[in-house]
Design a protein around this motif. Structure first.
Motif, mmCIF file in Angstrom:
data_model
loop_
_atom_site.group_PDB
_atom_site.id
_atom_site.type_symbol
_atom_site.label_atom_id
_atom_site.label_comp_id
_atom_site.label_asym_id
_atom_site.label_seq_id
_atom_site.Cartn_x
_atom_site.Cartn_y
_atom_site.Cartn_z
ATOM 1 N N ALA A 1 -17.133 27.490 -85.406
ATOM 2 C CA ALA A 1 -17.767 28.556 -84.745
ATOM 3 C C ALA A 1 -19.152 28.555 -85.466
ATOM 4 N N THR B 1 -22.577 27.424 -83.982
ATOM 5 C CA THR B 1 -23.700 28.343 -83.788
ATOM 6 C C THR B 1 -24.983 28.510 -84.536
ATOM 7 N N LEU C 1 -13.323 23.267 -80.154
ATOM 8 C CA LEU C 1 -14.344 24.304 -79.646
ATOM 9 C C LEU C 1 -15.019 23.446 -78.496
ATOM 10 N N ALA C 2 -15.408 22.436 -78.506
ATOM 11 C CA ALA C 2 -16.176 21.725 -77.485
ATOM 12 C C ALA C 2 -15.211 21.618 -76.004
ATOM 13 N N CYS C 3 -13.815 21.014 -76.433
ATOM 14 C CA CYS C 3 -12.902 20.960 -75.388
ATOM 15 C C CYS C 3 -12.661 22.559 -74.488
ATOM 16 N N ARG C 4 -12.554 23.543 -75.505
ATOM 17 C CA ARG C 4 -12.266 24.642 -75.052
ATOM 18 C C ARG C 4 -13.659 25.247 -74.060
ATOM 19 N N ALA C 5 -14.743 25.063 -74.909
ATOM 20 C CA ALA C 5 -16.070 25.247 -73.858
ATOM 21 C C ALA C 5 -16.151 24.841 -72.635
ATOM 22 N N VAL C 6 -15.976 23.497 -72.593
ATOM 23 C CA VAL C 6 -16.140 22.555 -71.526
ATOM 24 C C VAL C 6 -15.085 23.123 -70.406
ATOM 25 N N ALA D 1 -13.568 26.044 -70.100
ATOM 26 C CA ALA D 1 -14.007 27.648 -69.753
ATOM 27 C C ALA D 1 -15.177 27.446 -68.815
ATOM 28 N N LEU D 2 -16.299 26.626 -69.188
ATOM 29 C CA LEU D 2 -17.487 26.329 -68.335
ATOM 30 C C LEU D 2 -17.116 25.846 -66.838
ATOM 31 N N GLU E 1 -15.398 28.548 -64.621
ATOM 32 C CA GLU E 1 -16.354 29.458 -64.280
ATOM 33 C C GLU E 1 -17.325 29.116 -63.229
ATOM 34 N N LEU F 1 -23.686 18.736 -69.145
ATOM 35 C CA LEU F 1 -24.283 19.462 -70.355
ATOM 36 C C LEU F 1 -25.103 18.276 -71.369
#
Length: 98
Positions: A36, A40, A69-74, A76-77, A80, A92
């Protein structure tokens, strides 16, 4: 699920899950904290923080954390936006629609 990830991550740190959680916490940052902080810092183009976060864990552990982190972000997006993870990932990265 998180237990499996934690056990997998412990292999990178060489603990094998044998140490109690309190002992592991005293060792410093875990790979998800490092990931993270690293991501960031990269997003903010802060080289000092990038180098600091990269030193918290092994390169292999950092790679695993950034990937997670990348997997979770993708995911989540995608939820959404109401799109598939594949569509979001390609968008992205600026790739054409498949």
């Amino acid at each position: 699920m998180f237990d499996r990830i934690r056990k997998y991550a412990d292999r990178f740190r060489g603990t094998g899950g044998a140490e109690p959680p309190a002992r592991r916490e005293k060792r410093g940052h875990n790979l998800f904290e490092a990931a993270a902080a690293y991501v960031t810092a990269r997003a903010e183009d802060d080289q000092d923080r990038i180098e600091e976060a990269a030193g918290w864990v092994s390169p292999e552990a950092l790679s695993f954390g950034v990937s997670e982190l990348a997997c979770r972000a993708v995911v989540a997006l995608a939820r959404e936006r109401g799109q598939s993870p594949r569509t979001v990932a390609r968008d992205l990265l600026g790739l054409p629609a498949a």
